[in-house]
Scaffold this active site. Sequence first.
Site, PDB file in Angstrom:
ATOM      1  N   THR A 192       0.825  -1.209   0.000  1.00 21.36           N
ATOM      2  CA  THR A 192       0.000   0.000   0.000  1.00 21.36           C
ATOM      3  C   THR A 192       0.860   1.261   0.000  1.00 21.36           C
ATOM      4  O   THR A 192       2.013   1.227   0.481  1.00 21.36           O
ATOM      5  CB  THR A 192      -0.931   0.020   1.238  1.00 21.36           C
ATOM      6  OG1 THR A 192      -1.531   1.298   1.355  1.00 21.36           O
ATOM      7  CG2 THR A 192      -0.170  -0.267   2.540  1.00 21.36           C
ATOM      8  N   ASP A 193       0.286   2.355  -0.485  1.00 22.35           N
ATOM      9  CA  ASP A 193       0.989   3.650  -0.426  1.00 22.35           C
ATOM     10  C   ASP A 193       1.192   4.094   1.024  1.00 22.35           C
ATOM     11  O   ASP A 193       2.061   4.920   1.319  1.00 22.35           O
ATOM     12  CB  ASP A 193       0.212   4.725  -1.205  1.00 22.35           C
ATOM     13  CG  ASP A 193      -1.209   4.964  -0.708  1.00 22.35           C
ATOM     14  OD1 ASP A 193      -1.689   4.198   0.169  1.00 22.35           O
ATOM     15  OD2 ASP A 193      -1.865   5.908  -1.186  1.00 22.35           O
ATOM     16  N   GLU A 194       0.396   3.527   1.947  1.00 21.77           N
ATOM     17  CA  GLU A 194       0.458   3.988   3.340  1.00 21.77           C
ATOM     18  C   GLU A 194       1.784   3.647   4.012  1.00 21.77           C
ATOM     19  O   GLU A 194       2.103   4.185   5.071  1.00 21.77           O
ATOM     20  CB  GLU A 194      -0.719   3.425   4.145  1.00 21.77           C
ATOM     21  CG  GLU A 194      -2.046   3.924   3.599  1.00 21.77           C
ATOM     22  CD  GLU A 194      -3.205   3.756   4.558  1.00 21.77           C
ATOM     23  OE1 GLU A 194      -3.002   3.850   5.770  1.00 21.77           O
ATOM     24  OE2 GLU A 194      -4.325   3.527   4.063  1.00 21.77           O
ATOM     25  N   TYR A 216      -1.731  -0.629  10.971  1.00 23.03           N
ATOM     26  CA  TYR A 216      -1.991  -1.296   9.678  1.00 23.03           C
ATOM     27  C   TYR A 216      -0.809  -1.086   8.730  1.00 23.03           C
ATOM     28  O   TYR A 216      -0.233  -2.045   8.199  1.00 23.03           O
ATOM     29  CB  TYR A 216      -3.288  -0.752   9.046  1.00 23.03           C
ATOM     30  CG  TYR A 216      -3.378  -0.965   7.543  1.00 23.03           C
ATOM     31  CD1 TYR A 216      -3.458  -2.245   6.999  1.00 23.03           C
ATOM     32  CD2 TYR A 216      -3.373   0.124   6.652  1.00 23.03           C
ATOM     33  CE1 TYR A 216      -3.533  -2.446   5.619  1.00 23.03           C
ATOM     34  CE2 TYR A 216      -3.444  -0.061   5.277  1.00 23.03           C
ATOM     35  CZ  TYR A 216      -3.522  -1.343   4.760  1.00 23.03           C
ATOM     36  OH  TYR A 216      -3.587  -1.535   3.393  1.00 23.03           O
ATOM     37  N   THR A 219       2.315  -2.970   9.666  1.00 24.95           N
ATOM     38  CA  THR A 219       2.349  -4.411   9.376  1.00 24.95           C
ATOM     39  C   THR A 219       2.551  -4.640   7.868  1.00 24.95           C
ATOM     40  O   THR A 219       3.224  -5.593   7.471  1.00 24.95           O
ATOM     41  CB  THR A 219       1.069  -5.150   9.862  1.00 24.95           C
ATOM     42  OG1 THR A 219      -0.082  -4.575   9.254  1.00 24.95           O
ATOM     43  CG2 THR A 219       0.938  -5.099  11.361  1.00 24.95           C
ATOM     44  N   LYS A 220       1.984  -3.746   7.042  1.00 26.78           N
ATOM     45  CA  LYS A 220       2.199  -3.886   5.592  1.00 26.78           C
ATOM     46  C   LYS A 220       3.670  -3.631   5.255  1.00 26.78           C
ATOM     47  O   LYS A 220       4.271  -4.330   4.434  1.00 26.78           O
ATOM     48  CB  LYS A 220       1.298  -2.909   4.819  1.00 26.78           C
ATOM     49  CG  LYS A 220      -0.194  -3.163   4.932  1.00 26.78           C
ATOM     50  CD  LYS A 220      -0.654  -4.478   4.339  1.00 26.78           C
ATOM     51  CE  LYS A 220      -0.560  -4.513   2.840  1.00 26.78           C
ATOM     52  NZ  LYS A 220      -1.130  -5.792   2.307  1.00 26.78           N
ATOM     53  N   ASN A 245      -5.253   4.823  -2.826  1.00 26.31           N
ATOM     54  CA  ASN A 245      -6.620   4.482  -2.405  1.00 26.31           C
ATOM     55  C   ASN A 245      -7.463   4.004  -3.588  1.00 26.31           C
ATOM     56  O   ASN A 245      -7.621   4.735  -4.561  1.00 26.31           O
ATOM     57  CB  ASN A 245      -7.316   5.727  -1.848  1.00 26.31           C
ATOM     58  CG  ASN A 245      -7.107   5.876  -0.367  1.00 26.31           C
ATOM     59  OD1 ASN A 245      -6.014   5.598   0.137  1.00 26.31           O
ATOM     60  ND2 ASN A 245      -8.134   6.300   0.328  1.00 26.31           N
ATOM     61  N   ASN A 315     -11.016  14.678   1.335  1.00 25.60           N
ATOM     62  CA  ASN A 315     -12.094  13.750   1.733  1.00 25.60           C
ATOM     63  C   ASN A 315     -13.474  14.413   1.696  1.00 25.60           C
ATOM     64  O   ASN A 315     -14.446  13.838   1.204  1.00 25.60           O
ATOM     65  CB  ASN A 315     -11.835  13.218   3.150  1.00 25.60           C
ATOM     66  CG  ASN A 315     -10.715  12.203   3.165  1.00 25.60           C
ATOM     67  OD1 ASN A 315     -10.263  11.741   2.115  1.00 25.60           O
ATOM     68  ND2 ASN A 315     -10.236  11.858   4.348  1.00 25.60           N
ATOM     69  N   ARG A 339      -9.010  10.725  13.707  1.00 23.19           N
ATOM     70  CA  ARG A 339      -8.353   9.536  14.241  1.00 23.19           C
ATOM     71  C   ARG A 339      -6.894   9.895  14.579  1.00 23.19           C
ATOM     72  O   ARG A 339      -6.307  10.782  13.949  1.00 23.19           O
ATOM     73  CB  ARG A 339      -8.462   8.379  13.275  1.00 23.19           C
ATOM     74  CG  ARG A 339      -7.612   8.453  12.052  1.00 23.19           C
ATOM     75  CD  ARG A 339      -7.758   7.142  11.267  1.00 23.19           C
ATOM     76  NE  ARG A 339      -7.101   7.227   9.998  1.00 23.19           N
ATOM     77  CZ  ARG A 339      -7.593   6.699   8.873  1.00 23.19           C
ATOM     78  NH1 ARG A 339      -8.756   6.096   8.847  1.00 23.19           N
ATOM     79  NH2 ARG A 339      -6.910   6.783   7.768  1.00 23.19           N
TER      80      ARG A 339
HETATM   81  N1  LIG Z   1      -8.512  -0.816  -0.707  1.00 23.69           N
HETATM   82  C1  LIG Z   1      -7.520   0.019  -0.903  1.00 23.69           C
HETATM   83  O1  LIG Z   1      -7.729   1.215  -1.137  1.00 23.69           O
HETATM   84  C2  LIG Z   1      -6.089  -0.462  -0.873  1.00 23.69           C
HETATM   85  C3  LIG Z   1      -5.084   0.444  -1.237  1.00 23.69           C
HETATM   86  C4  LIG Z   1      -3.769   0.000  -1.233  1.00 23.69           C
HETATM   87  C5  LIG Z   1      -3.467  -1.305  -0.903  1.00 23.69           C
HETATM   88  N2  LIG Z   1      -4.457  -2.165  -0.536  1.00 23.69           N
HETATM   89  C6  LIG Z   1      -4.075  -3.555  -0.222  1.00 23.69           C
HETATM   90  O2  LIG Z   1      -4.745  -4.390  -1.149  1.00 23.69           O
HETATM   91  C7  LIG Z   1      -5.074  -5.643  -0.554  1.00 23.69           C
HETATM   92  C8  LIG Z   1      -6.565  -5.902  -0.690  1.00 23.69           C
HETATM   93  O3  LIG Z   1      -7.266  -4.840  -0.058  1.00 23.69           O
HETATM   94  P1  LIG Z   1      -8.852  -4.779  -0.065  1.00 23.69           P
HETATM   95  O4  LIG Z   1      -9.239  -3.367   0.041  1.00 23.69           O
HETATM   96  O5  LIG Z   1      -9.357  -5.612  -1.165  1.00 23.69           O
HETATM   97  O6  LIG Z   1      -9.152  -5.490   1.334  1.00 23.69           O
HETATM   98  P2  LIG Z   1     -10.478  -6.173   1.902  1.00 23.69           P
HETATM   99  O7  LIG Z   1     -10.439  -5.882   3.362  1.00 23.69           O
HETATM  100  O8  LIG Z   1     -11.668  -5.800   1.110  1.00 23.69           O
HETATM  101  O9  LIG Z   1     -10.216  -7.721   1.640  1.00 23.69           O
HETATM  102  C9  LIG Z   1      -9.276  -8.475   2.321  1.00 23.69           C
HETATM  103  C10 LIG Z   1      -9.618  -9.937   2.101  1.00 23.69           C
HETATM  104  O10 LIG Z   1      -8.639 -10.732   2.774  1.00 23.69           O
HETATM  105  C11 LIG Z   1      -9.309 -11.798   3.456  1.00 23.69           C
HETATM  106  N3  LIG Z   1      -8.480 -12.219   4.581  1.00 23.69           N
HETATM  107  C12 LIG Z   1      -8.235 -11.556   5.738  1.00 23.69           C
HETATM  108  N4  LIG Z   1      -7.424 -12.296   6.512  1.00 23.69           N
HETATM  109  C13 LIG Z   1      -7.136 -13.427   5.824  1.00 23.69           C
HETATM  110  C14 LIG Z   1      -6.340 -14.563   6.090  1.00 23.69           C
HETATM  111  N5  LIG Z   1      -5.656 -14.697   7.225  1.00 23.69           N
HETATM  112  N6  LIG Z   1      -6.275 -15.538   5.161  1.00 23.69           N
HETATM  113  C15 LIG Z   1      -6.965 -15.435   3.988  1.00 23.69           C
HETATM  114  N7  LIG Z   1      -7.748 -14.389   3.699  1.00 23.69           N
HETATM  115  C16 LIG Z   1      -7.824 -13.386   4.593  1.00 23.69           C
HETATM  116  C17 LIG Z   1     -10.635 -11.193   3.896  1.00 23.69           C
HETATM  117  O11 LIG Z   1     -11.593 -12.180   4.189  1.00 23.69           O
HETATM  118  C18 LIG Z   1     -10.979 -10.344   2.681  1.00 23.69           C
HETATM  119  O12 LIG Z   1     -11.707 -11.082   1.744  1.00 23.69           O
HETATM  120  C19 LIG Z   1      -4.625  -5.542   0.911  1.00 23.69           C
HETATM  121  O13 LIG Z   1      -3.393  -6.172   1.028  1.00 23.69           O
HETATM  122  C20 LIG Z   1      -4.491  -4.046   1.155  1.00 23.69           C
HETATM  123  O14 LIG Z   1      -3.506  -3.792   2.120  1.00 23.69           O
HETATM  124  C21 LIG Z   1      -5.776  -1.776  -0.519  1.00 23.69           C
END
Ligand SMILES: NC(=O)c1ccc[n+]([C@@H]2O[C@H](COP(=O)([O-])OP(=O)(O)OC[C@H]3O[C@@H](n4cnc5c(N)ncnc54)[C@H](O)[C@@H]3O)[C@@H](O)[C@H]2O)c1
Length: 402
Positions: A192-194, A216, A219-220, A245, A315, A339
């Site tokens: 993630t960009d975060e 969060y 951990t990423k 995002n 936002n 937050r």
């Molecule tokens: N949504 C965003 O804007 C965004 C931006 C940058 C990066 N990301 C990254 O992209 C990835 C997907 O994000 P998202 O928004 O789709 O998340 P989300 O929360 O919608 O989905 C996460 C999925 O992971 C599954 N999961 C959680 N723990 C698990 C485990 N231990 N084993 C197997 N499955 C598990 C959940 O059930 C869920 O289906 C993440 O790694 C997130 O850090 C998301």
Amino acid sequence: METFGVSGAAGFIGSNFTHFAIGKGHKVIAIDSLSYPGFLFNLEPWILKSRILGLKNGKDFSRVNFSIEKRHDRIYKKVFSNKVLCQIPDNKLKGYNITLFENKEDFTREIESFIESNEKLLFIIASITDEELINIILPHVNCFFNFAAETHVDRSILSQEEFIFTDILGTYNILKVLIKYKNVKKFIQISTDEVYGSSIEGSFNESSILNPSSPYAATKASADLLCLAFYKTFNAPAILIRPSNNYGPRQYPEKLIPLSIIKILKGEKVPIYGSGKQKREWIYVDDCVKGIYQVFLRGTAGEIYNIGSGFEIENLEVVQKIGNILGKNEDIYEFVKDRPSHDTRYFLNSSKIKSLGWEPETDFEEGLKLTVDWYIENKDLYIKIMESADFSSFYKLWYQKR
Ligand SMILES: NC(=O)c1ccc[n+]([C@@H]2O[C@H](COP(=O)([O-])OP(=O)(O)OC[C@H]3O[C@@H](n4cnc5c(N)ncnc54)[C@H](O)[C@@H]3O)[C@@H](O)[C@H]2O)c1
């Protein structure tokens, strides 16, 4: 055509990616623990004609033995003297035909039979921390995409264990197994960009320092460092992708855009943190998914690729735009306590992925309209999610009691 392993496939970006990959002709072995934001319906229509499997007994990190049980319509995962570790509620499983396997051999045969069939999707209910399972799956895939994570910054402020468990240890578990198998040509870790933290001006490129603000993001960032170290030490074919995002269909309604849409549709006020002046770079999920696919096609192991749209907006303005699309401009939001350590702004330099031949295609106005239309079409489902025990208890704890 390559077979993909996709973890987190029932979540927001993972499900959109799975649809895209199947559309491109790939077979997908999807893995998801179906935690609160993961839903089988995100993979419809494919999931309706797919096998859905689980392995009853396995090991998390070669330390914890566990068992999975199905009673009535619920699935329970148990560890240590039958303590229930997680429970998937029946409404997530109703209408789907799930088979749980007792022994590894039968389970492996089922995967082999999927590989030989014309089926496009195989869904496995499991955690990426399950070592036995990752060991069984990896020999059957050519590329593995890890979307599985705990993803909500606010929840990581309330409690951190799940984030450390899935985001760090889960990624470590995949890496540990991955280096045993030479058939997996690429391991694509969705970061993630975060991880870069906040910046009032300028942009982050892939060499910017890691400066995460939330548990969060920390951990990423930890998982990123593990991937890079496994590349350097063990030649693991790991590639990192850092998207900005995302917004679009199938996102759990705790995140700003779906939360705002559903709140406004319900006639309730959208909570806005602090002044609402925080800026984010928004990318439509289809563009992000195409970027990830481009990295699969042309990316290099050991490298990091940012994926951003180049479009940033405050936002509060996002919420006002959603109000405009829905024809509601009055009383649609309220300011709430900010937050802690809330990042002011993220902005990515995405020239590296553009050099692989990728460009964002959807402008924000167009993507937002598509997203609002999609949530209108699925309004009843998302209102139900918002009224579910998980969502309401989190919402109360975070927005009302904090
Ligand atoms: N949504 C965003 O804007 C965004 C931006 C940058 C990066 N990301 C990254 O992209 C990835 C997907 O994000 P998202 O928004 O789709 O998340 P989300 O929360 O919608 O989905 C996460 C999925 O992971 C599954 N999961 C959680 N723990 C698990 C485990 N231990 N084993 C197997 N499955 C598990 C959940 O059930 C869920 O289906 C993440 O790694 C997130 O850090 C998301």
